[in-house]
Design a protein around this motif. Structure first.
Motif, PDB file in Angstrom:
ATOM      1  N   LEU A 331      13.841   6.563  -9.555  1.00  0.00           N
ATOM      2  CA  LEU A 331      12.597   6.237 -10.254  1.00  0.00           C
ATOM      3  C   LEU A 331      12.883   5.667 -11.643  1.00  0.00           C
ATOM      4  N   LEU A 390      13.133   2.948  -3.768  1.00  0.00           N
ATOM      5  CA  LEU A 390      11.866   3.668  -3.630  1.00  0.00           C
ATOM      6  C   LEU A 390      11.688   4.232  -2.229  1.00  0.00           C
ATOM      7  N   VAL A 406       1.809   5.416  -6.045  1.00  0.00           N
ATOM      8  CA  VAL A 406       1.977   4.429  -7.106  1.00  0.00           C
ATOM      9  C   VAL A 406       0.631   3.770  -7.387  1.00  0.00           C
ATOM     10  N   PHE A 416       4.320   5.909 -11.211  1.00  0.00           N
ATOM     11  CA  PHE A 416       4.779   6.523  -9.966  1.00  0.00           C
ATOM     12  C   PHE A 416       4.623   8.035 -10.091  1.00  0.00           C
TER      13      PHE A 416
END
Length: 425
Positions: A331, A390, A406, A416
């Protein structure tokens, strides 16, 4: 899934389907004629029995006289004379070229048959060793007719005294048999189609483990190449710098060792995930302080070109810490790559941890509405996606009973949310 191995598995599936379907087709081609033939024989036996119920009493009446002559009067007075099936009593044998006309014949004339045809069948019965002949002919109206001819002899003579013939229109039986034939053909076609569909499904189930193993192998290779691309490039840059400037080797060596250790951790994580996906290993779930784990990942994250702010509240979850660290790192890496506006000097990233939720917000261009959930597909790129990264984050969330969402912030940028079930502290 594409590739030579996948193509071979698909061809194997079609081969299995073809073999199973052909085997079932051969079996049906053997069974269907047997069923059709048995139905025809059953109909013929039923008609023959019905005709025998006419010829037997007529024979008794016709030969009941002791004078050695045909008892026509007894036949005419019997109720059979006025009922169907038709019958005819032909006296005399086969000596003449043209047998005489019937001495007695039913008056109903249910199924008109040419007299010459009856005479021919009668002659055949008188010369037959058993004295019984069955024949299939056509009536005057074109319908199929079944004839039974049975010769008789008087006790004082060795020569045939004549023949009794009974016949019936078998068009209804023929129609019923033809309908059965069509039903059998339709049923065979349906069974062949069902066999093909069933064998295709069964063969798919049979090769599914091989397809899954092949897909897991391709996924592992793709993720390995994706996750090692950046560390390998950094390692190469450090090595080239050390070659050009020997004076910096002492400074670059510890960074090289750390980078090599990071690459080893990445490979270990990939192997663990592959084993988990294959079902040969379980998640190492344990109580984890989520705020402390995220703080550690942020502290170790190479934040060159980014300003990361962290806001945490104590939060405990049950998770695999190794996989969780990797998800948080992905992330952050995603926000670092795509979380800045064009021309901006650095990416501004805000990380918030509370109640089992990790929120990573950036000030980049945000998420295009056309992409949406496709961001989490492997190798999808654009507007906040790191391709494979992701998809790995979402897999980690789902494997722990959580989720990954998201959306765009009110002031721009992508947000996110990595949510895990929180434990009571």
């Amino acid at each position: 899934m594409k590739g030579p191995a996948a193509d071979r598995l698909r061809r194997l599936r079609w081969w299995l389907t073809a073999v199973f379907t052909i085997a079932n087709t051969v079996g049906l081609l053997i069974l269907a004629p047997v069923v059709i033939r048995q139905d025809a024989e059953r109909d013929a036996a039923a008609v023959d029995a019905k005709l025998g119920m006419v010829t037997a009493p007529v024979l008794r009446l016709a030969t009941g006289s002791s004078s050695g002559t045909t008892n026509v009067a007894a036949v005419v007075q019997d109720p059979l004379y006025r009922r169907c099936p038709d019958f005819a009593l032909l006296s005399g044998g086969a000596a003449g070229d043209t047998p005489p006309p019937p001495a007695a014949q039913s008056i109903q004339n249910c199924t008109p048959v040419d007299q010459s045809v009856l005479n021919e069948v009668a002659v055949r019965a008188t010369v037959d060793e058993k004295g019984v002949v069955f024949a299939n002919v056509r009536a005057k109206n074109g319908h199929p007719v079944r004839i039974k001819a049975e010769a008789y002899r008087f006790s004082d003579s060795n020569e045939p005294g004549g023949a009794v013939l009974a016949w019936e229109d078998v068009q209804p039986q023929a129609d019923s048999h033809q309908k059965l034939v069509w039903w059998v053909l339709a049923l065979c076609a349906g069974l062949i189609g069902a066999a093909a569909a069933g064998s295709y499904w069964l063969s798919g189930r049979a090769i599914r483990p091989a397809m899954d193993a092949l897909e897991q192998q391709e996924t592992l290779l793709a993720e390995t190449a994706h996750d090692l691309r950046t560390p390998v490039a950094a390692l190469r840059a450090l090595a080239e710098t050390a070659v050009r400037d020997p004076n910096q080797r002492a400074e670059l060596l510890p960074r090289t060792v750390r980078l090599a250790g990071r690459m080893g951790d990445i490979i270990d994580g990939l192997l663990v995930r592959a084993r988990l996906a294959a079902g040969v290993e379980q998640l190492a779930v344990q109580p984890v302080w989520l705020d402390q784990l995220v703080a550690g990942v942020v502290e170790d994250f190479p934040a060159e070109g980014a300003r990361i702010s962290l806001v945490t509240a104590p939060s405990m979850v049950r998770a695999d810490p190794t996989l969780l660290q990797r998800a948080v790192g992905n992330l952050l890496d995603n926000a670092l790559r795509h979380g800045r506006l064009p021309g901006a000097a650095e990416a501004i990233i805000t990380v918030t941890v509370a109640d089992g939720r990790i929120t990573v917000a950036d000030q980049g261009p945000g998420i295009s509405p056309e992409i949406g959930e496709d961001l989490f597909d492997r190798f999808t790129s654009g507007g906040g996606s790191s391709g494979l990264g992701l998809s790995i984050v979402r897999w980690v969330a789902l494997s722990h009973g959580g989720d990954l969402k998201v959306y765009n912030g009110d002031e721009g940028g992508a947000i996110f949310e990595f949510q895990l079930p929180a434990e009571r502290q």
